[in-house]
Design an enzyme around this catalytic site. Structure first.
Site, PDB file in Angstrom:
ATOM      1  N   LEU A   1      14.042  -2.649  -0.106  1.00 27.96           N
ATOM      2  CA  LEU A   1      12.832  -2.077   0.480  1.00 27.96           C
ATOM      3  C   LEU A   1      12.172  -1.217  -0.589  1.00 27.96           C
ATOM      4  CD1 LEU A   1      13.982  -0.878   4.042  1.00 27.96           C
ATOM      5  CD2 LEU A   1      12.651  -2.915   3.488  1.00 27.96           C
ATOM      6  N   ASP A   2      10.852  -1.243  -0.627  1.00 27.17           N
ATOM      7  CA  ASP A   2      10.134  -0.386  -1.561  1.00 27.17           C
ATOM      8  C   ASP A   2      10.492   1.068  -1.296  1.00 27.17           C
ATOM      9  OD1 ASP A   2       8.893  -2.648  -2.499  1.00 27.17           O
ATOM     10  OD2 ASP A   2       7.054  -2.339  -1.349  1.00 27.17           O
ATOM     11  N   ARG A   3      10.355   1.883  -2.329  1.00 25.84           N
ATOM     12  CA  ARG A   3      10.678   3.307  -2.213  1.00 25.84           C
ATOM     13  C   ARG A   3       9.953   3.970  -1.042  1.00 25.84           C
ATOM     14  NH1 ARG A   3      10.977   7.618  -7.149  1.00 25.84           N
ATOM     15  NH2 ARG A   3      11.383   9.469  -5.911  1.00 25.84           N
TER      16      ARG A   3
ATOM     17  N   THR B   1       8.731   2.560   1.673  1.00 27.17           N
ATOM     18  CA  THR B   1       8.907   1.873   2.954  1.00 27.17           C
ATOM     19  C   THR B   1      10.171   2.380   3.630  1.00 27.17           C
ATOM     20  OG1 THR B   1       7.823  -0.102   2.074  1.00 27.17           O
ATOM     21  CG2 THR B   1       9.134  -0.376   4.074  1.00 27.17           C
TER      22      THR B   1
ATOM     23  N   ARG C   1       2.352  -5.913   1.852  1.00 28.04           N
ATOM     24  CA  ARG C   1       1.218  -5.112   1.385  1.00 28.04           C
ATOM     25  C   ARG C   1       0.150  -5.980   0.725  1.00 28.04           C
ATOM     26  NH1 ARG C   1       4.552  -1.090  -2.263  1.00 28.04           N
ATOM     27  NH2 ARG C   1       2.477  -0.296  -2.814  1.00 28.04           N
TER      28      ARG C   1
END
Length: 343
Positions: A140-142, A144, A245
């Site tokens: 997961l992105d930082r 998110t 995104r």
């Protein structure tokens, strides 16, 4: 400080390690050796599989014998676990002997890199020294938040990766909640646009829609509409970097708080309502358990800071004056076209 080089090692590949790439197999055993050096010794033939030269992307089989040459490795200091990461490690949504699902907080990285000495995975390995194996199933992105799945064995990791490659939601069904700009169409909408990901000179990773990229497919459905934005649920049928995104922005509805692919004007409006982060949350994950075969469904509630923004949006008029004016203008243009056609 470096340790003395050891003798040549011959390592047999266990059943649970089958299917792993040779380079990843080596990197896991050669802690402190630069990645570039690992690839160099493979190219030179110093690493052998069953006494033969091979490529870094060779998929190992159970029983393969891997020759690892003597190497001088650096002794790396164990990174200190921050209080925030220690708290993160306690946010368990589901756990059994095969896998672990965490409720990741926004602002926390999942692994070390790009100036970050420790992330979720490094912290868990320190705090759980008696867990012999622990790997991220996905990332997961930082910025998110939400469901993050980890495997406790190579067999489970391989099984879940196979499910991730399933081109339908019958594999691993990952759902996200996002607040996007504008009014998303009423009916569920699919976005199928190939994505290409690369790093800038600064080291920052960016993704863009490109015909030469890898196939990517997302499905959007409306959960709730507000005056100038929409709360949507996103089902990712593929797992590309920044997919949700970039697909949202490609459709003309960027995610709120997205400083990389979003809209500055829209973000300013949301900041006035208290939004201080990316409004993207991995709300649920569902899949057939690799060991029991039963369907597992885990849910992560919307974080308080995002739920508060939704509550404030509900208190606003559902149709903004500007939107009414634009709707009237569109209606006027349609009527003018009809009149011209009749004439």
């Amino acid at each position: 400080m470096a340790s003395n080089p050891a003798a040549v090692r011959i390592v047999s590949v266990a059943t649970g390690e089958a299917g792993q790439r040779l380079d990843n197999f080596l990197l896991a055993r050669l802690k402190g050796v630069p990645r570039s050096h690992v690839y160099r010794i493979v190219r030179r033939g110093e690493v052998r599989v069953n006494a033969a030269r091979t490529r870094p992307d060779y998929r190992l089989r159970a029983g393969d014998r891997v020759r690892i040459p003597p190497l001088r490795t650096a002794r790396r200091a164990v990174p200190r676990v921050s209080a925030a990461l220690e708290r993160q490690a306690q946010r368990v949504l589901y756990e059994d002997e095969h896998l672990l699902i965490l409720d990741k907080q926004a602002g926390v990285t999942v692994h070390a890199g790009s100036g970050v000495t420790a992330g979720v995975i490094e912290t868990l390995r320190q705090l759980r020294p008696h867990t012999p194996y622990l790997e991220l199933v996905h990332r997961l992105d930082r910025d998110t938040s939400g469901c993050l799945v980890l495997a406790k064995s190579r067999t489970v990791l391989n099984a879940l990766h196979a499910l991730l490659r399933d081109p339908t939601a019958r594999g691993i069904d990952k759902r996200y909640l996002a607040l996007v700009e504008g009014r998303w169409p009423a009916r569920a909408r699919s976005v199928a646009a190939a994505l290409d990901s690369h790093r800038l000179r600064s080291g920052e990773r960016v993704t863009a829609v490109a015909d030469t990229g890898r196939a990517a497919h997302s499905r959007f459905s409306v959960r709730e509409r507000f005056a100038h934005c929409t709360l949507v649920e996103i089902a990712l049928l593929t797992g590309r970097t920044h997919q949700a995104r970039v697909h949202a922005a490609h459709a003309g509805h960027p995610v709120a708080g997205d400083t990389k692919y979003g809209s500055r004007g829209f973000d300013r409006e949301l900041r006035a309502l208290g939004l201080r982060r990316l409004f993207l949350h991995a709300s649920s994950v569902a899949f057939r358990h690799p060991a029991s075969g039963e369907r597992l469904h885990v849910h992560s509630p919307l974080p308080d800071e995002l739920a508060a923004v939704v509550t404030r949006l509900r208190a606003l008029p559902r149709v903004a004056s500007g939107e009414v004016g634009e709707a009237a203008a569109r209606g006027s243009r349609r009527r003018s076209k009809r009149s011209a056609a009749r004439a």
